[in-house]
Scaffold this active site. Structure first.
Site, PDB file in Angstrom:
ATOM      1  CG  ASP A  17       4.459  -2.897   0.551  1.00 34.11           C
ATOM      2  OD1 ASP A  17       5.005  -2.213  -0.314  1.00 34.11           O
ATOM      3  OD2 ASP A  17       4.755  -3.553   1.199  1.00 34.11           O
ATOM      4  CD1 TRP A  22       0.099  -4.299 -10.416  1.00 28.31           C
ATOM      5  CD2 TRP A  22       1.677  -2.839 -11.297  1.00 28.31           C
ATOM      6  NE1 TRP A  22      -0.477  -3.870 -11.301  1.00 28.31           N
ATOM      7  CE2 TRP A  22       0.201  -2.822 -12.031  1.00 28.31           C
ATOM      8  CE3 TRP A  22       2.298  -1.863 -12.051  1.00 28.31           C
ATOM      9  CZ2 TRP A  22       0.047  -2.213 -13.118  1.00 28.31           C
ATOM     10  CZ3 TRP A  22       2.103  -1.298 -13.074  1.00 28.31           C
ATOM     11  CH2 TRP A  22       0.924  -1.448 -13.600  1.00 28.31           C
ATOM     12  CG  HIS A  34       6.823   4.448  -7.221  1.00 27.53           C
ATOM     13  ND1 HIS A  34       6.119   3.544  -6.205  1.00 27.53           N
ATOM     14  CD2 HIS A  34       7.978   4.218  -7.051  1.00 27.53           C
ATOM     15  CE1 HIS A  34       7.339   2.781  -5.748  1.00 27.53           C
ATOM     16  NE2 HIS A  34       8.592   3.513  -6.001  1.00 27.53           N
ATOM     17  CB  SER A  62       8.001   4.823   6.094  1.00 26.52           C
ATOM     18  OG  SER A  62       9.216   4.264   5.333  1.00 26.52           O
ATOM     19  CB  THR A  63      11.186   7.921   8.887  1.00 26.64           C
ATOM     20  OG1 THR A  63      10.903   6.634   9.544  1.00 26.64           O
ATOM     21  CG2 THR A  63      10.308   9.063   9.617  1.00 26.64           C
ATOM     22  CG  ASN A  65       9.552   4.225   2.102  1.00 22.60           C
ATOM     23  OD1 ASN A  65       8.451   4.520   2.130  1.00 22.60           O
ATOM     24  ND2 ASN A  65       9.918   3.210   2.076  1.00 22.60           N
TER      25      ASN A  65
END
Ligand code: IPE
Ligand code: IPE
Ligand code: MG
Length: 242
Positions: A17, A22, A34, A62-63, A65
């Site tokens: 995460d 960042w 990313h 994730s689902t 996302n």
């Protein structure tokens, strides 16, 4: 660092995460975050290999996302495809087998094809297992397992009494894998975000303020060192005396 006497986790799972934070701290785009995060994946795979951690599971998408803007999802998917192509040789060199957990059918067809190619190319590797959680959500996984068990009962293959923890575990995406010993989460969050709810029942948890793109060997060693000091009781007692 000598590893012979250390209690090395067999399975580490990471909630990667903080790519966005960042990037924004540096005035960069989320995509840049990313991209930098993909480099951390390479470092952590190397570190697992170095310390003899057999299973590494990375929560990559994730689902939930899927709720992100379409452009960010496209960036993530294209980075994933590129990462897989660029890293196949590394995985081979390190003897790592790639596998995926999650709703693979929801991923873009090109990503699926690349995943299939890399999984086939690395299928015979036995030194380690890298599992990518893609379009993964623990609740959806448990619902799917319940449906599969119900269908087996309906077909007369199973009685309701035969639905045990083991039987349910065999219907999860993670069938055949050991449960995670250590779950790491970066970027200072302290939640599971629908990750390995069943499998992580007794996992040790380690969090760091460091955002995923800055996570490297140093943080990995810190997490390992902390893990070796944990006492895992599994509900029992460590000292059987009075
Ligand atoms: C993790 O970084 C990557 C994915 C969840 C795909 P984030 O994109 O969640 O970064 P933050 O949480 O916004 O900083
Ligand atoms: C968790 O990160 C999912 C992945 C790392 C793939 P998120 O950034 O999506 O989690 P929340 O929304 O902060 O819980
Ligand atoms: Mg996040």
């Amino acid at each position: 660092m000598a590893t012979a006497n250390l209690n090395i986790p067999r399975h580490i799972a990471i909630i990667m995460d903080g790519n966005g934070r960042w990037a924004s701290e540096r005035g960069l785009s989320r995509s840049a975050g990313h991209r930098a995060g993909a480099e951390s994946v390479r470092r952590v795979v190397e570190a697992c290999n170095e310390f003899g951690v057999q299973y590494l599971t990375l929560y990559a998408f994730s689902t939930e996302n899927w709720r992100r803007p379409a452009a960010e999802i496209r960036t993530l998917m294209s980075l994933l495809g590129r990462f897989l192509k660029e890293r196949t040789a590394d995985l081979q060199r390190q003897g790592i087998r790639l596998q995926v957990i999650g709703e693979v059918e929801r991923l873009p067809v090109l990503v699926r094809r690349t995943l299939d190619q890399v999984m086939a190319a690395t299928a015979a590797n036995t030194r380690g297992v890298l599992t990518l959680a893609l379009s993964y959500g623990s609740r959806a996984e448990l619902v799917r397992a319940a449906q599969r068990l119900a269908a087996r009962v309906q077909r007369g293959e199973l009685t309701p009494e035969q639905i045990t923890e083991e039987a349910l575990g065999r219907e999860l995406y993670t069938a055949g894998m050991p449960d995670p010993d250590l779950i790491i989460r970066t970027a200072n969050e302290r939640r599971l975000s629908n990750f390995l709810l069943w499998q992580g029942s007794y996992a040790e948890f380690w969090v760091t303020p460091v955002c995923w793109p800055d996570f490297g060997r140093e943080q990995f060693v810190e997490a390992l060192a902390d893990y070796t000091c944990r006492v895992r009781r599994y509900g029992g007692v460590t000292d059987a005396g009075s």
